[in-house]
Design an enzyme around this catalytic site. Structure first.
Site, PDB file in Angstrom:
ATOM      1  CG  ASP A  25      35.180  53.284  47.728  1.00  0.00           C
ATOM      2  OD1 ASP A  25      34.704  54.562  47.964  1.00  0.00           O
ATOM      3  OD2 ASP A  25      35.999  53.145  47.129  1.00  0.00           O
TER       4      ASP A  25
ATOM      5  CB  SER B  16      33.197  54.642  44.409  1.00  0.00           C
ATOM      6  OG  SER B  16      32.668  53.526  45.412  1.00  0.00           O
TER       7      SER B  16
ATOM      8  NE  ARG C   5      32.288  43.866  42.966  1.00  0.00           N
ATOM      9  CZ  ARG C   5      32.395  43.840  44.340  1.00  0.00           C
ATOM     10  NH1 ARG C   5      32.810  42.470  44.896  1.00  0.00           N
ATOM     11  NH2 ARG C   5      32.272  44.590  45.106  1.00  0.00           N
TER      12      ARG C   5
HETATM   13 MG    MG Z   1      37.685  49.383  46.359  1.00  0.00          MG
END
Ligand code: MG
Ligand code: ADP
Length: 468
Positions: free
Chosen positions: A210, A156, A94
């Protein structure tokens, strides 16, 4: 046993399997006995985790990376402006535009993009060109191509950080595998790709994962937040450490008092220190996984694996003639077919004292269970889930003791924690028993990997301005 240890020991046991046939009950309980941890084992794991954390922070060999994130402060309500966030490594890729006023998000535009398999597993250059293209398209669609926009990059994956804006990829995980990016700086690859396009004024100012984003996002909800925890596809935690305890610190220090340390606990035990709790089920789970002999701890607890552990146990009981004796459920033999979502559904039956969810799940495998089958399947889900919640609690309790803070709020994100009906209450109970002197609170956060990235970008900007 001391009284406190007895209370702990009793609390972490699951209820006995309620079968009328004693011999069968005993056989099943015996098959699962290694999945059930004693208080003494819990204490031993605490000692090992403490020792691995200390080694990691002192730069000695350890399965815990204890990586410096170079984020030396939490949001304090002065964060202002327009920020971009790029979220890679979660369920969706995103781009986000976030506007902060007095540290509060007043506007959030999000766009999801699809990353083709050939980009996820090919050379790194096309992948990062695609990421840059998505950023440009998004910025231009917002009409902001002429505005200087600081970007926080949520990446991440395990990385080594030399500063707030360098992230050297150690290894890909999940569904990514672009071999030529390993040992390269993901931030530089992104910056270079954006520079080649030269169609926006985006400035990458920080990289994070994250877990860190979750801690920062939690800090905007509760100022006592000092631990970030992910319990989703994978699992990891980070915490606020005293800066004077941290040895690995490459850029010049500027009197920082604290810094966020990324534990990377998914790999806890990769050096063998947790082998004494490894069962045959875990060995099979590992053998069936994409990255064999790594992410030992994650394979005991996270959403990607919990359902598979349950499936492996069910198949073992089936082969021993203790379960589903009326049929041969072929579908259950498929690796990865038993999702962790199903474990949550079945656990809900145990909470409610019913069986309808369990029947529904088993119907997906063309299994029509009898009453005993239902009880056994529910017992297996309970044992596997309970072990996962206990292991997470053991590490959190040890971390709370290590941090020695008055009060700590733990910010949690991830679907396993949010949807499993018993994780939260088990964790509250177990952490209290394992670390009775510490005050803590568990809170849920939403989208740390998106919002947290914008917050880090805002903090990075404040740090830069202070030095100018
Ligand atoms: Mg997540
Ligand atoms: P991510 O970790 O990819 O950012 P999530 O936090 O949403 O995303 O976690 C997704 C994972 O959570 C899935 O892989 C699945 O294993 C697990 N999961 C999804 N739904 C449930 C559920 N209802 N109960 C338990 N685990 C779930």
């Amino acid at each position: 046993m001391m009284p406190a240890e007895r209370i702990l020991h009793e609390a972490i046991q699951v209820a006995p399997l309620g079968l009328t046939d004693d011999v069968k009950r005993q056989k099943i309980e015996n098959s699962l006995v290694q999945m059930r941890l004693s208080a003494a084992t819990a204490r031993k794991i605490q000692d090992i985790f403490r020792s691995e954390m200390n080694k990691g922070i002192h730069q000695q060999p350890s399965s815990l990376q204890m990586e410096n994130t170079y984020i030396p402060e939490l949001p304090n309500g002065t964060e202002e402006g327009l920020f971009l966030a790029l979220d890679l490594g979660g369920t969706n890729f995103r781009v986000l535009l976030i506007e902060l006023v007095n540290g509060v998000i007043v506007r959030e535009d999000v766009k999801k993009y699809h990353i083709d398999a050939h980009l996820r597993t090919g050379s790194g250059i096309p992948l990062f060109e695609y990421l840059a293209e998505c950023v440009s398209n998004f910025v231009i669609s917002e009409g902001l191509q002429d505005v200087e926009l600081p970007l926080g990059f949520t990446f991440s994956f395990p990385m080594i950080q030399h500063s707030l804006e360098t992230g050297i990829l150690l290894t890909w995980t999940k569904s990514f595998n672009c071999p030529d990016v390993v040992n390269k700086d993901a931030v530089k690859l992104l910056k270079d790709a954006l520079a080649r396009r030269a169609d926006t004024r985006v400035k990458v100012v920080a990289v994070l994962n994250d877990t860190t984003g979750t801690l920062l996002q939690g800090a905007t909800q509760d100022p006592n937040t000092a631990i970030g925890l992910i319990l989703g596809t994978g699992s990891n935690a980070c915490y606020l450490e005293r800066a004077d305890k941290v040895e690995h610190w490459e850029p010049e220090r500027h009197g920082e008092r604290e810094v966020i340390i990324d534990i990377e606990w998914g790999a806890f035990g990769d050096n063998g220190v947790l082998d004494f709790i490894k069962t045959d089920f875990d060995r099979e789970n590992d053998a069936n996984s994409l990255l064999v002999k790594s992410f030992t701890f994650e394979k005991y607890i996270s959403g990607k694996y919990l359902g598979e552990v349950v499936r492996i146990i069910l198949v073992k009981l089936l082969k021993d003639g203790l379960l589903f004796t009326r049929e041969t459920p072929k579908k259950l033999l498929t690796v990865g077919s038993f999702l962790t979502d199903y474990v949550s559904l079945i656990e809900q039956d145990t909470v409610d004292g019913g069986g309808s969810n369990t029947k529904e799940v088993l119907a997906k495998f063309d299994i029509v269970p009898d009453e005993e089958d239902l009880k056994i399947v529910q017992y297996v889900c309970e044992v596997a889930s309970n072990r996962a919640a206990l292991l997470v609690s053991i590490c959190l309790a040890t971390l709370l003791d290590h941090m020695e803070r008055e009060e700590v709020t733990i910010a949690v994100d991830g679907s396993l924690y949010k949807h499993h009906p018993r994780f939260e209450s088990w964790m509250n109970q177990y952490i209290s028993l394992l670390s009775p002197a510490r005050k803590f609170k568990l809170i849920q956060t939403q989208d740390g990997s998106g919002k947290g990235a914008a917050i880090v970008a805002a903090i990075a900007l404040k740090l830069k301005q202070r030095l100018e």
